[in-house]
Design an enzyme around this catalytic site. Structure first.
Site, mmCIF file in Angstrom:
data_model
loop_
_atom_site.group_PDB
_atom_site.id
_atom_site.type_symbol
_atom_site.label_atom_id
_atom_site.label_comp_id
_atom_site.label_asym_id
_atom_site.label_seq_id
_atom_site.Cartn_x
_atom_site.Cartn_y
_atom_site.Cartn_z
ATOM 1 N N ALA A 47 2.830 -10.075 28.352
ATOM 2 C CA ALA A 47 4.279 -10.095 27.994
ATOM 3 C C ALA A 47 4.846 -10.324 26.462
ATOM 4 O O ALA A 47 5.902 -9.945 26.186
ATOM 5 C CB ALA A 47 4.660 -11.660 28.577
ATOM 6 N N PRO B 142 5.966 -9.472 23.080
ATOM 7 C CA PRO B 142 6.818 -10.453 22.484
ATOM 8 C C PRO B 142 7.762 -10.975 23.066
ATOM 9 O O PRO B 142 8.511 -11.841 22.929
ATOM 10 C CB PRO B 142 7.045 -9.881 21.129
ATOM 11 C CG PRO B 142 7.508 -8.494 21.263
ATOM 12 C CD PRO B 142 6.464 -8.012 22.376
ATOM 13 N N GLY B 143 7.986 -10.414 24.399
ATOM 14 C CA GLY B 143 9.026 -10.999 25.381
ATOM 15 C C GLY B 143 10.078 -9.967 25.858
ATOM 16 O O GLY B 143 11.098 -10.612 26.514
ATOM 17 N N GLU C 153 0.664 -14.046 28.649
ATOM 18 C CA GLU C 153 0.293 -13.342 27.277
ATOM 19 C C GLU C 153 -1.215 -14.146 26.622
ATOM 20 O O GLU C 153 -1.071 -15.312 26.675
ATOM 21 C CB GLU C 153 1.456 -13.558 26.301
ATOM 22 C CG GLU C 153 0.972 -13.227 24.748
ATOM 23 C CD GLU C 153 0.693 -11.952 24.851
ATOM 24 O OE1 GLU C 153 -0.536 -11.904 23.927
ATOM 25 O OE2 GLU C 153 1.154 -10.940 25.349
ATOM 26 N N ASP D 179 -5.978 -14.609 29.584
ATOM 27 C CA ASP D 179 -6.656 -13.312 29.434
ATOM 28 C C ASP D 179 -6.213 -12.410 30.660
ATOM 29 O O ASP D 179 -6.597 -12.753 31.808
ATOM 30 C CB ASP D 179 -8.345 -13.481 29.399
ATOM 31 C CG ASP D 179 -8.973 -12.067 29.276
ATOM 32 O OD1 ASP D 179 -8.439 -11.201 29.218
ATOM 33 O OD2 ASP D 179 -10.143 -12.112 29.147
ATOM 34 N N CYS E 15 3.161 2.605 25.403
ATOM 35 C CA CYS E 15 3.963 3.099 24.463
ATOM 36 C C CYS E 15 3.162 3.856 23.656
ATOM 37 O O CYS E 15 3.313 4.107 22.405
ATOM 38 C CB CYS E 15 4.462 1.899 23.500
ATOM 39 S SG CYS E 15 5.869 2.658 22.378
#
Length: 469
Positions: free
Chosen positions: A286, A288-289, A310, A337, A407
């Protein structure tokens, strides 16, 4: 000069900012924007900081705005973007190995080279201000070296230096001119249609304006548009606005944030999956959110509860910060994890697996990352990505959806990972869920979404939607 005095005024590598010279050190005029850029570059070079965060920090610390802030941003981002090419040029121009130079001297030379080869700064001003900066930061003894090297750099433009160093090698020339390591160029060429490579490399080097996103249910996009922002082309939640996002009350309050339109489009496609059910949703990686906040805003429309996981505690805190304005009854943030989740099999109707990757799709916003990755990094990342996808499928309920996101457009990190799970899933037609976005189907498999900076003005986001059998 007394050696002890000189030593006491050297930059302390343990500190996050450059020491100020003693008043009797030099009478050279201090150029605040260039000095500020040097502080940011030092943090990036020595401490591994991200360029966007380091640049924002020093601009805020020095209270710069307007043209000075824009100058610092271009100087830092441009230098980071081309640092590999500039180092090759500087090594030739100086006639010495760069590791023989003091780190601060090398960073001053890099900043000076970008002014000479990548900005519209007159050559004399670029050289003189760099010499003054070196005198202020390091000492007068290095000013002659800085002056001589940068005057030699100024004798050619970037294309001229690239031609000299490439010696007729077209691949080497392209790498030097565009500031992309050859292995990254090869990875892009492997998945791009012929004729688009140069457009992509140019788009990677074009500064990206800040893209904002509202938190659904907390803020309407019109509030951003009323500040002078322009609506994103396809995302219903986004707006593009130059300047510092923190100036906006909606961003400061947490009702809006900063997020590339590509990431918003991934969440938009997920929200449109046919027969997407409620129950529990999981954002597997997750931090940075940003995507967690969008999913949390969408979840009430599907009667869903969000769990944001996370692995790293400091990034989990960022997730909590992004979600802070939503009522806690609709979500929770956990730290664990992602490859060994403490959830029963089949616990979630939707799992978003935005996995750690090489980041080759975000070179516009993180220009330094192109020089921090190596082709040898990819196999290790792919192994982790496969483990995370397997974990996502394990906790996904039968008939539920796993959204695999990276990404990076690298073949091994995208279709190479998903193809290993095809026996357990039905692959949905993800581009069909974004009909308003042209040419978003991946060339490697038209069932996947692949966005591109040169086509869509977004990061190069990849999306595969998998329905668990």
């Amino acid at each position: 000069m007394n050696p002890g005095t000189e030593r006491n005024n050297r930059p302390d590598p343990r500190r996050g900012r450059l020491d100020r010279p003693r008043p009797d050190r030099t009478r050279r005029r201090l150029d605040r924007p260039r000095r500020t850029a040097l502080e940011a570059l030092r943090d990036i070079d020595r401490n591994g900081a991200y360029a966007n965060l380091a640049c924002h920090h020093v601009i805020e610390e020095q209270e710069l705005s307007g043209r000075d802030a824009a100058f610092v941003t271009e100087l830092v981002f441009g230098t980071c973007r081309m640092i590999g090419s500039y180092d090759d040029i500087l090594e030739t121009a100086s006639g010495r190995a760069l590791d023989s130079l003091q780190p601060d001297v090398l960073d001053v030379l890099r900043l000076g080279t970008h002014q000479l080869l990548g900005m519209r700064v007159p050559a004399r001003a670029a050289v003189d201000t760099s010499v003054a900066l070196a005198g202020n930061v390091v000492g007068e003894r290095v000013t002659g070296l800085v002056n001589a090297v940068l005057r030699k750099v100024s004798q050619r433009d970037l294309e001229g230096w690239a031609g000299k160093l490439a010696g007729g090698d077209e691949q080497r020339y392209r790498s030097l001119v565009t500031g992309h390591p050859q292995w990254i160029i090869d990875a892009f060429a492997d998945v791009l249609p012929a004729g688009e490579l140069d457009d992509l490399l140019a788009a990677d080097n074009a500064p990206a304006e800040p893209t904002l996103v509202v938190r659904p249910g907390l803020c309407e996009r019109q509030e951003l548009l009323d500040t002078g922002a322009e609506a994103t082309r396809w995302s219903p939640w986004g707006a593009v606005r130059p300047g510092n996002p923190a100036e906006l009350p909606s961003v400061r309050s947490g009702r809006a944030g900063v997020q590339d339109e590509g990431s918003q489009l991934v969440c938009l496609a997920v929200s449109r999956v046919p027969e997407l059910t409620g129950g529990r949703w999981l954002d597997l990686c997750a931090g940075p959110g940003g995507k967690s906040a969008l999913l949390r805003g969408i979840a009430p429309d599907h009667d869903a509860y969000l769990v944001a996981n996370e692995a790293q505690p400091h990034r989990a805190r960022l997730v909590s910060l992004a979600l802070r304005r939503y009522h806690y009854s609709g979500h929770r943030v956990v730290t664990g994890d992602g490859t060994d989740l403490p959830f029963d099999a089949g616990s979630f109707s939707l799992v978003l697996a935005d996995v750690p990757c090489s980041g080759l799709g975000a070179l516009r916003r993180r220009p330094e990352s192109r020089w921090r990755r190596w082709p040898e990094d990819i196999p290790e990342l792919v192994e982790l990505q496969r483990e995370l996808l397997a974990s996502a499928l394990r906790v996904c309920a039968p008939g539920g959806i796993v959204a695999y996101v990276t990404c990076s457009p690298h073949r091994d990190e995208t279709i190479g990972v998903v193809s290993g799970a095809e026996s357990d899933v039905e692959i949905l037609d993800a581009p069909a869920l974004l009909p308003e976005v042209p040419d978003c189907a991946a060339s490697t498999d038209p069932r996947f979404v692949q966005l591109w900076p040169h086509r869509h003005g977004t990061d190069a986001m990849f999306l595969a939607l998998l329905r668990k059998n």
